[in-house]
Design an enzyme around this catalytic site. Sequence first.
Site, mmCIF file in Angstrom:
data_model
loop_
_atom_site.group_PDB
_atom_site.id
_atom_site.type_symbol
_atom_site.label_atom_id
_atom_site.label_comp_id
_atom_site.label_asym_id
_atom_site.label_seq_id
_atom_site.Cartn_x
_atom_site.Cartn_y
_atom_site.Cartn_z
ATOM 1 N N CYS A 28 118.836 83.984 2.582
ATOM 2 C CA CYS A 28 119.049 83.645 3.993
ATOM 3 C C CYS A 28 119.178 82.142 4.182
ATOM 4 O O CYS A 28 118.187 81.414 4.168
ATOM 5 C CB CYS A 28 117.891 84.194 4.839
ATOM 6 S SG CYS A 28 118.009 83.768 6.584
ATOM 7 N N CYS A 62 117.456 80.728 7.278
ATOM 8 C CA CYS A 62 116.002 80.598 7.138
ATOM 9 C C CYS A 62 115.630 79.409 6.256
ATOM 10 O O CYS A 62 114.684 78.687 6.539
ATOM 11 C CB CYS A 62 115.404 81.840 6.476
ATOM 12 S SG CYS A 62 116.092 83.391 7.038
ATOM 13 N N ASP A 63 116.338 79.234 5.160
ATOM 14 C CA ASP A 63 115.837 78.351 4.107
ATOM 15 C C ASP A 63 116.654 77.079 3.873
ATOM 16 O O ASP A 63 116.251 76.228 3.088
ATOM 17 C CB ASP A 63 115.751 79.136 2.784
ATOM 18 C CG ASP A 63 114.774 80.308 2.893
ATOM 19 O OD1 ASP A 63 113.847 80.213 3.719
ATOM 20 O OD2 ASP A 63 114.946 81.307 2.179
#
Length: 320
Positions: A144, A147-148
């Site tokens: 992701c 997200c990261d």
Amino acid sequence: MDTRQVVILGSGPAGLTAAIYAARANLAPLVLEGEPSSTSDQPGGQLMLTTEVENFPGFPDGVLGPDLMSALRSQAARFGAEFLTTKATRVDLSSRPFGVWWDHPGDVEPSVKGNALIIATGARSLMLGLPNEARLLGHGVSTCATCDGFFFRGQDIAVVGGGDSALEEAIFLTHFARSVTIIHRRDALRASHIMQDRARANEKIRFEWNAQVIDIYGETSVSGVRLKDSKSGEERDLAVSGLFIAIGHEPNTALFAGQLELQDNSYIRTFGGSHTNVEGVFACGDVQDHIYRQAVTAAGSGCMAAIDAERWLEATSAHH
Ligand code: NAP
């Protein structure tokens, strides 16, 4: 055998938020939380495979994915949600109350019945299937970018895949990384032309063509990947500190095929909130969302499903 007001399948942010709301509405939900496994298809869902989560509202210092899930679970339990660490193996949506089986799918009688059913079985990221990929997931291997990406500021990283997701993630990651290498197993991208044009025009993006990732290096975090040329068979190393796997997602909907209306891509079709085409069956989270795929949107849709189920139960019982 029990008939429950609400049975919830799945225990990611969607299922657990649905459980919190249903429990606080006095519906005493039964949650089939899944079984431990090394894939996203496990109790707590995909967040169990992440480390730091910095974009879930309310946690200014971030929160570990597993800690967030355990907090959501305790919150649901506090209001009377009941959990079973098992996976549904069969459902019968043809009549109400709906039947749900786990251990013995061949039995005539279901393991439990539910007047309403909330499906929150999520989706799984397709993975390469390498041993070091599983070991380093959350430690440089990610599924992701949203997200990261933030964790890879100024670094050299790579994205695996040649579809729209891979290119979209690669472009997004250039906001943080020093360079992004797209590793694709063929010499032609599957992605739409507009995405291809954007990726090719981006100075931070380069391509490794005909390249298969056959190993990922790193003790405690990713330090590089081993590539094999799909044509010549030659192997080479690429030094990167992050590897984003973007080779597609698959919703966990096999259980419902033929019983519930699915979209062309196998995700559940919802109508007006969380309603499915079967009255009394509601769906929330990634199993019905191939676009946003965020913990907070899953949680939000879990809340919607519990409220939809509660209203629907009230309206149907008022008729009897
Ligand atoms: P996808 O279109 O199925 O592409 C998957 C890519 O991963 C392909 O390039 C495939 O290679 C590669 N791949 C699959 N398995 C692999 C493996 N084991 N090892 C190495 N490479 C592997 O999936 P997606 O990119 O997630 O997109 C899914 C759908 O959502 C598509 O319809 C896409 O158009 C859509 N989408 C749209 C947008 C957008 O419009 N902004 C953004 C994201 C997704 P091959 O090409 O060789 O098969």
